[in-house]
Design a protein around this motif. Structure first.
Motif: not given
Length: 392
Positions: A326-338, A360-371
Motif C-alpha cells: 500500500x501507499x501512504x496517503x498525503x498529509x491529512x487535511x487538518x490544520x492541527x496536524x503539525x 507513516x505517522x502524524x503529530x497533532x496538537x490540542x488545548x488539552x489531552x481530551x482534544x
C-alpha cells in the motif's frame, strides 16, 4: 582536550552539532553510517556494531595511548558494554550493575519491587518453570525475553491451546513470564542530573503489543498538573529510589494503570524514549531529549529545564504496516496536524517487526489531552481510510 568514546546506533545523529565543544575528541563507532563526521578524532562505521564486540575491543586498544574522559551511547542495547568500558577505563557514569538492572527485566523487577508494585513474574530456566507459573497465576500470561526491547518476541498466552502452540516453538534460554495486567499503559520520559530535572508523562493510545495484530500505535501527552501525571511522576521517583542510578541519566518508564487506578511497573529503561517521543517532547517543551542527555553526560552546559507548562499538548499516531503493498496517503487535511512523515524505507508488503514499525505517522496538537485524543482518533481514521493499493 576532552576525549569522548561513542558507540552509536541512530542513523541521523549529528554528534558535531550536539557536542561541538568535544568534536575534535570524539571517537565514534556506529552501527549505522553517519553523514556528519568531519573533525572527529576517529570514526568507523561498523556493520552490525550493535551485535559484534569490535567497538569494545578497539576502544580498549585506543585507551592505551590516550585517556577517555567519557564513554556514552544512544542505544539501549549498548548500555551494558559501555558500562563495562567505563569500569575498565575508570570513567564516571553508569556502572555495569546499574546497567544490568535496567536491562534484565527479571533483575529490574526484583530491584523495583522493593519500592513499587510490579506484576507477578518469574525467570524461566525451563519449560517446566512456565508450566508452574501458569498453574500459580492463571491465564493470561506474558512470555518475553529478559533483555529485548520494542515489544519484540513477546507472546501472550491466553489459554491452554495457546500454551500448547507455544510448546511447539523452539525454546530459548532468555525468557521470563509475567502476569498479564489489563488497563491503560502510560510512559514517563525524563532527563535527570544534579541541578537539572525534566519529566514528561504520556498515555499510549493502545498497548504496544497491538501492532502485531495489525492495530496502530501512538501516545498522547498529559498536562503536568493532571492528577494522573502527578501520580506517575511520584511513581518514577519512588521506582528510581530502588536503583543504583548514575549522576546523569535519561529514563523511559512504562507503567500499567488498572481500572481501579493502581499503578504497576511495566518496565524502566535508562535511556531516552524512542519512536515519536523525542519529537513530541521537542514540540511541546522545546527540549531535545538526546542532545540534553548527551551534553549533561559529557560535562557540557544545557539550557535550564522547562519550568512552565506547555500551552498546547501533542500526540502522535503511527499507522502499522498492513502486510500488503500500500501507499501512504498525503498529509491529512487538518490544520492541527503539525507534523506528518512517510516511512520511505519500508519494504512493500512489510509487517510490523516491533512496536515502532510504521508506514507513516502524524503529530497533532490540542488545548488539552481530551482534544488531542479526539484528534488522534480522527487522524487515524482518515489515514487508514485513504491508504491506496501500491500497484506496479
Amino acid at each position: 582536550m576532552v576525549n569522548v568514546a561513542v558507540i552509536n546506533y541512530g542513523k541521523l545523529n549529528d554528534y558535531a552539532a550536539m557536542l561541538p565543544e568535544h568534536v575534535s575528541g570524539l571517537y565514534v563507532f556506529s552501527h549505522n553510517p553517519l553523514d556528519s563526521t568531519a573533525g572527529f578524532a576517529h570514526y568507523e562505521h561498523v556493520p552490525d556494531c550493535e551485535f559484534v564486540p569490535y567497538a569494545e575491543l578497539r576502544l580498549r586498544e585506543l585507551a592505551r595511548d590516550r585517556l577517555f574522559d567519557y564513554v556514552v551511547t544512544d542505544n539501549e542495547y549498548d548500555l551494558e558494554r559501555v558500562a563495562r568500558l567505563r569500569a575498565h577505563l575508570g570513567v564516571p557514569g553508569q556502572t555495569p550493575d546499574s546497567a544490568l538492572s535496567f536491562r534484565d527485566k527479571v533483575v529490574m523487577k526484583e530491584v523495583a519491587g522493593k519500592r513499587v508494585r510490579t506484576p507477578r513474574f518469574a525467570g524461566l530456566g525451563t519449560f517446566a518453570d512456565l508450566l508452574d507459573f501458569v498453574d500459580d497465576v492463571g491465564y493470561p500470561v506474558v512470555v518475553k525475553p529478559r533483555k529485548q526491547g520494542g515489544s519484540r518476541d513477546i507472546t501472550v498466552l491466553r489459554d491452554a491451546g495457546e500454551l500448547t502452540a507455544f510448546s511447539r516453538r523452539h525454546w530459548r534460554d532468555d525468557l521470563m513470564a509475567e502476569e498479564f495486567v489489563d488497563g491503560e499503559v502510560h510512559h514517563v520520559d525524563a532527563v535527570l542530573a544534579d541541578g537539572f530535572r525534566f519529566v514528561s508523562c504520556s498515555r499510549y493510545l493502545r498497548s504496544c503489543l497491538v501492532v502485531f495484530s495489525g492495530q496502530n500505535n501512538g501516545s498522547l501527552q498529559l498536562h503536568p498538573d493532571d492528577p494522573v501525571a502527578v501520580e506517575l511522576t511520584a511513581f518514577l521517583d519512588e521506582c528510581l529510589a530502588a536503583f543504583d542510578t548514575p549522576a546523569v541519566s535519561a529514563y523511559h518508564l512504562e507503567v500499567f494503570r488498572t481500572a481501579r487506578g493502581e499503578l504497576l511497573l511495566c518496565e524502566i529503561a535508562s535511556r531516552v524514549g524512542g519512536a515519536r517521543i523525542p519529537a513530541l517532547t521537542r514540540a511541546s517543551y522545546g527540549l531535545d531529549l538526546l542532545p540534553t542527555w548527551l551534553r549533561l553526560s559529557t560535562g557540557l552546559p544545557v539550557a535550564d529545564a522547562p519550568r512552565g507548562v506547555p500551552d498546547r499538548l501533542r500526540g502522535a499516531v503511527a499507522i502499522v504496516p498492513p502486510g500488503r503493498a500500500v501507499r501512504a496517503p498525503g498529509r491529512p487535511p487538518f490544520a492541527w496536524v503539525t507534523e506528518y512523515e512517510v516511512n520511505t524505507a519500508l519494504a512493500a508488503g512489510a509487517v510490523a517487526q516491533n512496536s515502532t514499525s510504521h508506514l507513516c505517522w502524524a503529530m497533532v496538537e490540542g488545548r488539552d489531552t481530551a482534544e488531542v485524543e479526539a484528534r488522534l482518533w480522527e487522524t487515524e481514521a482518515w489515514l487508514t481510510g485513504n491508504l491506496e493499493a501500491d500497484t506496479p
